[in-house]
Scaffold this active site. Structure first.
Site, short mmCIF file in Angstrom:
data_model
loop_
_atom_site.label_atom_id
_atom_site.label_comp_id
_atom_site.label_asym_id
_atom_site.label_seq_id
_atom_site.Cartn_x
_atom_site.Cartn_y
_atom_site.Cartn_z
N LEU A 3 2.32 81.50 90.08
CA LEU A 3 3.55 82.28 89.90
C LEU A 3 3.94 82.28 88.43
CD1 LEU A 3 6.15 81.85 92.78
CD2 LEU A 3 5.02 83.92 91.94
N HIS A 4 3.04 82.88 87.62
CA HIS A 4 3.25 82.98 86.19
C HIS A 4 3.07 84.41 85.77
CE1 HIS A 4 2.04 78.51 85.63
NE2 HIS A 4 3.34 78.66 85.72
N ALA A 5 3.49 84.72 84.56
CA ALA A 5 3.19 86.00 83.93
C ALA A 5 3.46 87.16 84.88
CB ALA A 5 1.74 86.00 83.45
#
Lengths: 94, 548
Positions: free
Chosen positions: A14-16
């Protein structure tokens, strides 16, 4: 309270880009949605900074929760988004 | 002559003429002492409005940019600034008695600490948070947002000196020329300007005293900066310059002298994004790999590196690509190397010397280059930066051959390497001179220093003497020797370098047409003649006059 437990499917976690897509989708829901990992404090799903801070990677189990009218539909939509590999889908929306 | 103030004088470091209103790089504002708030409700509104202004500015920039990666980054940043958690915190902080700027600062500080504690990807985003905080605090204080301005129209950018971090934001559609108060011919400002084809003047005292918005006319050839120039005069000067450039750009094909002596004209690039500039080149003479490693807390892995290299090799299929292994340290620090305690980093563990501490860095990089080369049709040559001895060169060449790559070379950046060029060529296939660092180390003059700019002039006879040593060694060994430093982009110097025995010149793509035209204008014996004149001159000025 409606609840869904989902395994994060995106390659970068759950990044970028996946985080941005998820937060935008959460903000568009008619109900307030929270997200948490493990037994940690739930955080608002429409907060980019909070969602990033979860540090959820691919394979991390997250719990999303909401209350009120439309909660189930909102959680179904968000759970489906979380489970997909959003990194693999080149931005058709761009 | 039109009336008005006398022009300012600096050193022209990137040719061409352009003008427009002068805007400066805005600095990060210092947080003033806290003040008591009379009306908390409107103070909170003002602070939250500052966050919204940051969101709007980042969104505008994203809308204007065509570069997909940049658009994604800007949108993600805008989303962080738009976070309701942040504006809630700002309101709470104001309610607790803080003024707007301090409320914003404190709201970001909470998340900054959390990101830093989390490490990894989040720690890498701390710089993004700081940028957002600086922007919002500036708006709160009624100041321009820090960094390179983006007013939506053409302008001339000025600064004390441009930092590499500033240049990431620089939009060549808006910035028409650069003028800095400090800096020299080899400063970042100069290198960037040549890469973007922007006229630039450095070491120009007084430019920072000009009022924001003053119309200036920048002549990157002569170093003159006209002040309070009539816009019609600016337009006329730009038109004359365009015509001249069009005439020069009409020449094409491989580099050669009037009598057909070949000098390979190559391009310097930092990533696949720069390949457009390499269009007219015979290949890439310097592929810098640092970009991939910048702003990272961990080095990119083999697969990521191979993909970045493959993108360049594939585009250059059938042509030469000289790729340089990681050149970190000194003025290019990398976070994951943790090199903080060197008393004199320019004389410390940089370039190939990193192998002494981190051999796996080089081996991973070479393996990635080999993998990328296998999948493409480019003629891949590999070279190491900052080599001083034959033993270092031999060790590097062995490592290159061990992964199956056929061509190993080293850069000549320190006088020791130039003086021993013959011995180096016994163990490697080619040499490439980095004139910026070679000047710095020959004259013991920091290449960032504006005050010492004249010592760093590529026409200094002592520097040319070292180039001649390398040229002679190349002729004797029958192996290629070239220049990939800024000196290669000087059209007047190109025939001199050819006469000194250089077999290739590598430069920013935009400098190519002028250099090609300059070479085509002289025979090889003439190049040898002007090379002797330049070597025998007493100083750079006399050398230029003798050759011109």
């Amino acid at each position: 309270m409606a609840t869904r437990t989902v395994t994060v499917g995106s390659a970068s976690g759950l990044h970028a880009r996946p985080a941005a897509l998820f937060v935008a989708a959460a903000a568009a829901q008619p109900v307030r949605v929270t997200i948490r990992t493990g037994e940690k404090r739930p955080v608002p799903a429409n907060s980019m900074l909070s969602v990033l801070s979860l540090g959820a990677r691919r394979g991390t189990e997250v719990v999303i929760e909401a209350e009120g009218e439309g909660a189930d539909a909102a959680l179904d939509a968000l759970a489906e988004l979380l489970a997909r590999d959003l990194d693999a889908e080149e931005s058709a929306d761009a | 002559m039109p009336d008005g103030p006398a022009p300012l004088r600096g050193i022209g470091v990137s040719p061409g003429v352009a003008g427009g209103p002068l805007l400066r790089v805005a600095e990060v504002p210092a947080l003033p002492a806290p003040v008591a708030v009379a009306d908390p409700a409107s103070e909170a509104d003002r602070a939250v409005a500052a966050l919204h202004e940051v969101v709007a500015e980042l969104t505008r920039r994203a809308d204007r940019s065509g570069e997909k990666t940049l658009v994604d980054v800007l949108r993600a940043q805008a989303m962080m600034a738009d976070d309701p958690v942040l504006s809630d915190a700002v309101r709470e902080n104001v309610a607790a008695g803080m003024d707007g700027p301090h409320a914003v600062d404190a709201a970001f500080a909470t998340h900054r600490a959390a990101f830093e504690a989390a490490g990894g990807y989040l720690a890498e985003r701390v710089a993004d948070l700081d940028d957002l905080r600086n922007r919002a605090v500036a708006v709160c204080l009624g100041r321009p947002m820090p960094g390179v301005p983006s007013p939506g129209h053409r302008y001339v950018l000025t600064a004390r000196d441009l930092a590499p971090a500033d240049t990431v934001d620089l939009d060549p559609e808006q910035v028409v020329a650069l003028v800095t108060e400090d800096g020299g011919p080899t400063s970042h400002t100069a290198i960037l300007a040549r890469a973007l084809g922007l006229p630039a003047v450095v070491a120009c005292p007084g430019v920072r005293d000009l009022a924001e918005g003053t119309t200036v006319l920048v002549d990157g050839d002569t170093g003159a900066v006209g002040v309070d120039v009539d816009p019609a005069e600016v337009a006329a000067a730009e038109a004359v310059d365009r015509d001249r450039l069009t005439a020069v750009a009409a020449t094409s094909g491989p580099g050669r002298t009037a009598d057909g002596h070949a000098v390979a004209l190559l391009a310097n690039i930092g990533s696949a994004r720069d390949l457009g500039a390499a269009d007219g080149a015979e290949g890439v003479g310097l592929f810098r790999t640092e970009l991939l490693f910048l702003d990272r807390t961990r080095e990119p892995d083999l697969a990521e590196q191979a993909e970045a290299y493959r993108a360049v090799f594939a585009a250059m299929s059938g042509r030469r690509v000289v790729i340089r292994t990681l050149d970190a340290g000194a003025d290019k620090p990398l976070p994951f190397l943790h090199q903080t305690d060197e008393p004199n980093p320019a004389l410390g563990v940089r370039g190939l010397r990193l192998v002494r501490q981190r051999p796996e860095l080089l081996h991973t990089q070479l393996a990635a280059i080999a993998r990328a080369a296998e999948q493409t049709g480019a003629d891949v040559w590999v070279m190491a930066p900052m080599v001083s001895t034959r033993a270092e060169a031999a060790e590097f060449a062995d490592a290159v051959y061990a992964v199956g790559l056929p061509k190993a070379g080293v850069m000549v950046e320190v006088p020791a390497a130039a003086l021993r060029a013959g011995q180096l060529l016994q163990v490697v296939d080619f040499l490439s001179i980095g004139t910026n660092d070679l000047s710095q180390y020959t004259f013991a003059a920091d290449r960032q220093s504006g005050v010492l700019a004249e010592l760093l002039d590529p026409w200094q006879p002592a520097l040319l003497r070292l180039v001649a040593e390398v040229g002679a060694a190349g002729r004797a060994a029958g192996k290629p020797v070239g220049i990939c430093g800024e000196a290669a982009a000087d059209p007047l110097l190109a025939p001199v370098l050819t006469g000194l025995g250089m077999t290739s010149l590598s430069m920013s793509g935009r400098a190519l047409p002028r250099v090609r035209a300059a070479l085509a204008g002289r025979t090889y014996p003439d190049c040898e003649r002007v090379a002797r004149l330049a070597l025998d001159a007493d100083d750079p000025e006399q050398a230029r006059k003798a050759v011109a």
